[in-house]
Design a protein around this motif. Structure first.
Motif, PDB file in Angstrom:
ATOM      1  N   PRO A  50      22.237 -17.932 -66.777  1.00  0.00           N
ATOM      2  CA  PRO A  50      22.509 -17.133 -65.921  1.00  0.00           C
ATOM      3  C   PRO A  50      20.863 -17.953 -65.202  1.00  0.00           C
ATOM      4  CG  PRO A  50      22.752 -16.038 -67.418  1.00  0.00           C
ATOM      5  CD  PRO A  50      22.637 -17.620 -67.981  1.00  0.00           C
ATOM      6  N   VAL A  51      20.376 -17.550 -64.208  1.00  0.00           N
ATOM      7  CA  VAL A  51      19.140 -17.638 -63.163  1.00  0.00           C
ATOM      8  C   VAL A  51      19.318 -17.023 -62.342  1.00  0.00           C
ATOM      9  CG1 VAL A  51      19.653 -19.976 -63.922  1.00  0.00           C
ATOM     10  CG2 VAL A  51      20.651 -19.920 -61.974  1.00  0.00           C
ATOM     11  N   GLU A  52      18.244 -17.532 -61.439  1.00  0.00           N
ATOM     12  CA  GLU A  52      17.409 -16.571 -60.189  1.00  0.00           C
ATOM     13  C   GLU A  52      18.014 -17.327 -59.054  1.00  0.00           C
ATOM     14  OE1 GLU A  52      14.708 -13.569 -58.974  1.00  0.00           O
ATOM     15  OE2 GLU A  52      14.166 -14.729 -60.126  1.00  0.00           O
ATOM     16  N   ILE A  53      18.552 -17.184 -58.083  1.00  0.00           N
ATOM     17  CA  ILE A  53      17.923 -18.590 -56.684  1.00  0.00           C
ATOM     18  C   ILE A  53      18.136 -17.406 -55.618  1.00  0.00           C
ATOM     19  CG2 ILE A  53      19.664 -19.864 -55.411  1.00  0.00           C
ATOM     20  CD1 ILE A  53      21.723 -20.108 -58.008  1.00  0.00           C
ATOM     21  N   ARG A  54      17.080 -17.930 -54.771  1.00  0.00           N
ATOM     22  CA  ARG A  54      16.659 -17.824 -53.458  1.00  0.00           C
ATOM     23  C   ARG A  54      16.605 -18.304 -52.351  1.00  0.00           C
ATOM     24  NH1 ARG A  54      12.805 -12.083 -54.497  1.00  0.00           N
ATOM     25  NH2 ARG A  54      13.173 -11.488 -56.578  1.00  0.00           N
ATOM     26  N   ASP A  55      16.378 -18.232 -51.215  1.00  0.00           N
ATOM     27  CA  ASP A  55      15.543 -18.724 -49.814  1.00  0.00           C
ATOM     28  C   ASP A  55      16.706 -20.160 -49.956  1.00  0.00           C
ATOM     29  OD1 ASP A  55      13.115 -17.474 -50.009  1.00  0.00           O
ATOM     30  OD2 ASP A  55      12.540 -18.238 -52.004  1.00  0.00           O
ATOM     31  N   PRO A  56      18.012 -20.206 -49.799  1.00  0.00           N
ATOM     32  CA  PRO A  56      18.724 -21.666 -49.231  1.00  0.00           C
ATOM     33  C   PRO A  56      18.903 -21.271 -47.934  1.00  0.00           C
ATOM     34  CG  PRO A  56      20.127 -19.325 -48.966  1.00  0.00           C
ATOM     35  CD  PRO A  56      18.775 -18.734 -49.662  1.00  0.00           C
ATOM     36  N   ALA A  57      18.181 -22.773 -47.663  1.00  0.00           N
ATOM     37  CA  ALA A  57      17.819 -23.485 -46.143  1.00  0.00           C
ATOM     38  C   ALA A  57      19.557 -24.173 -46.106  1.00  0.00           C
ATOM     39  CB  ALA A  57      16.681 -23.696 -46.126  1.00  0.00           C
ATOM     40  N   VAL A  58      19.751 -24.713 -44.788  1.00  0.00           N
ATOM     41  CA  VAL A  58      20.939 -25.475 -44.037  1.00  0.00           C
ATOM     42  C   VAL A  58      20.051 -26.425 -43.561  1.00  0.00           C
ATOM     43  CG1 VAL A  58      23.097 -25.894 -43.848  1.00  0.00           C
ATOM     44  CG2 VAL A  58      22.447 -23.619 -44.945  1.00  0.00           C
ATOM     45  N   SER A  59      20.408 -27.867 -44.077  1.00  0.00           N
ATOM     46  CA  SER A  59      19.652 -28.925 -43.017  1.00  0.00           C
ATOM     47  C   SER A  59      20.593 -29.076 -41.314  1.00  0.00           C
ATOM     48  CB  SER A  59      20.354 -30.197 -43.559  1.00  0.00           C
ATOM     49  OG  SER A  59      21.888 -30.677 -43.813  1.00  0.00           O
ATOM     50  N   HIS A  60      20.003 -29.031 -40.460  1.00  0.00           N
ATOM     51  CA  HIS A  60      20.435 -29.518 -39.499  1.00  0.00           C
ATOM     52  C   HIS A  60      22.088 -29.967 -39.133  1.00  0.00           C
ATOM     53  CE1 HIS A  60      18.926 -33.665 -39.201  1.00  0.00           C
ATOM     54  NE2 HIS A  60      19.930 -34.032 -38.585  1.00  0.00           N
ATOM     55  N   ASP A  61      22.605 -30.775 -40.311  1.00  0.00           N
ATOM     56  CA  ASP A  61      23.651 -31.553 -40.025  1.00  0.00           C
ATOM     57  C   ASP A  61      24.532 -31.132 -41.282  1.00  0.00           C
ATOM     58  OD1 ASP A  61      22.870 -32.172 -42.396  1.00  0.00           O
ATOM     59  OD2 ASP A  61      22.641 -34.413 -41.901  1.00  0.00           O
ATOM     60  N   GLY A  62      23.997 -29.966 -41.626  1.00  0.00           N
ATOM     61  CA  GLY A  62      25.312 -28.914 -42.273  1.00  0.00           C
ATOM     62  C   GLY A  62      25.665 -30.240 -43.651  1.00  0.00           C
ATOM     63  N   ARG A  63      25.191 -30.868 -44.168  1.00  0.00           N
ATOM     64  CA  ARG A  63      25.034 -31.922 -45.555  1.00  0.00           C
ATOM     65  C   ARG A  63      24.495 -31.037 -46.657  1.00  0.00           C
ATOM     66  NH1 ARG A  63      28.907 -36.117 -43.977  1.00  0.00           N
ATOM     67  NH2 ARG A  63      29.089 -36.608 -41.437  1.00  0.00           N
ATOM     68  N   THR A  64      23.214 -30.779 -46.738  1.00  0.00           N
ATOM     69  CA  THR A  64      22.596 -30.488 -47.196  1.00  0.00           C
ATOM     70  C   THR A  64      21.743 -29.132 -47.700  1.00  0.00           C
ATOM     71  OG1 THR A  64      21.369 -32.718 -47.503  1.00  0.00           O
ATOM     72  CG2 THR A  64      20.230 -31.853 -48.423  1.00  0.00           C
ATOM     73  N   VAL A  65      21.724 -28.425 -48.475  1.00  0.00           N
ATOM     74  CA  VAL A  65      21.411 -26.974 -48.957  1.00  0.00           C
ATOM     75  C   VAL A  65      19.795 -27.104 -50.128  1.00  0.00           C
ATOM     76  CG1 VAL A  65      21.524 -25.070 -49.869  1.00  0.00           C
ATOM     77  CG2 VAL A  65      23.430 -26.073 -48.253  1.00  0.00           C
ATOM     78  N   VAL A  66      18.984 -26.603 -49.528  1.00  0.00           N
ATOM     79  CA  VAL A  66      17.750 -26.687 -49.999  1.00  0.00           C
ATOM     80  C   VAL A  66      17.815 -25.323 -50.417  1.00  0.00           C
ATOM     81  CG1 VAL A  66      15.255 -27.020 -49.983  1.00  0.00           C
ATOM     82  CG2 VAL A  66      16.518 -28.622 -49.171  1.00  0.00           C
ATOM     83  N   PHE A  67      17.742 -25.272 -52.184  1.00  0.00           N
ATOM     84  CA  PHE A  67      16.746 -23.713 -52.316  1.00  0.00           C
ATOM     85  C   PHE A  67      15.944 -23.490 -53.198  1.00  0.00           C
ATOM     86  CE2 PHE A  67      20.565 -25.546 -54.732  1.00  0.00           C
ATOM     87  CZ  PHE A  67      20.420 -25.086 -56.116  1.00  0.00           C
ATOM     88  N   SER A  68      15.716 -22.183 -53.778  1.00  0.00           N
ATOM     89  CA  SER A  68      14.781 -21.917 -54.550  1.00  0.00           C
ATOM     90  C   SER A  68      14.765 -21.627 -56.509  1.00  0.00           C
ATOM     91  CB  SER A  68      13.103 -21.277 -54.901  1.00  0.00           C
ATOM     92  OG  SER A  68      13.844 -20.178 -54.120  1.00  0.00           O
ATOM     93  N   ARG A  69      14.639 -21.442 -57.374  1.00  0.00           N
ATOM     94  CA  ARG A  69      15.631 -21.566 -58.399  1.00  0.00           C
ATOM     95  C   ARG A  69      14.900 -21.392 -59.450  1.00  0.00           C
ATOM     96  NH1 ARG A  69      19.128 -25.076 -61.713  1.00  0.00           N
ATOM     97  NH2 ARG A  69      17.968 -25.271 -63.217  1.00  0.00           N
ATOM     98  N   ARG A  70      14.597 -20.396 -60.839  1.00  0.00           N
ATOM     99  CA  ARG A  70      13.739 -20.259 -61.973  1.00  0.00           C
ATOM    100  C   ARG A  70      14.615 -20.068 -62.618  1.00  0.00           C
ATOM    101  NH1 ARG A  70       9.645 -15.047 -61.469  1.00  0.00           N
ATOM    102  NH2 ARG A  70      11.436 -13.721 -60.535  1.00  0.00           N
TER     103      ARG A  70
END
Length: 81
Positions: A50-70
């Motif tokens: 189990p991890v904690e995931i926050r703050d997803p951001a999708v790229s302008h073309d919708g192909r990449t998701v950047v997120f933070s995890r601990r």
């Protein structure tokens, strides 16, 4: 167009203060039709426990998701794509 969201338990207190470790969150994708469709966990295979995931951001073309995890309470948030 699909929806992307973080699902899991909600931390108590201020959601913008990353002091309380809230494991069990994942990034999910929900595609149309939205009624009766099951969300697909996109990050479940990217970690062991189990991890904690926050703050997803999708790229302008919708192909990449950047997120933070601990991975634990003493861990810092790291950025993943």
């Amino acid at each position: 167009m699909a929806l992307l969201f973080v699902g899991g338990p909600i931390a108590s207190g201020d959601p913008f203060e990353p002091t309380t470790f809230t494991p069990g969150t994942e990034i999910y994708r929900l595609g149309p039709p939205f009624v009766g469709a099951a969300p697909i966990a996109l990050t479940a295979s990217s970690h062991q426990g189990p991890v904690e995931i926050r703050d997803p951001a999708v790229s302008h073309d919708g192909r990449t998701v950047v997120f933070s995890r601990r991975d634990s309470e003493g861990d810092a948030f790291n950025v993943y794509s």
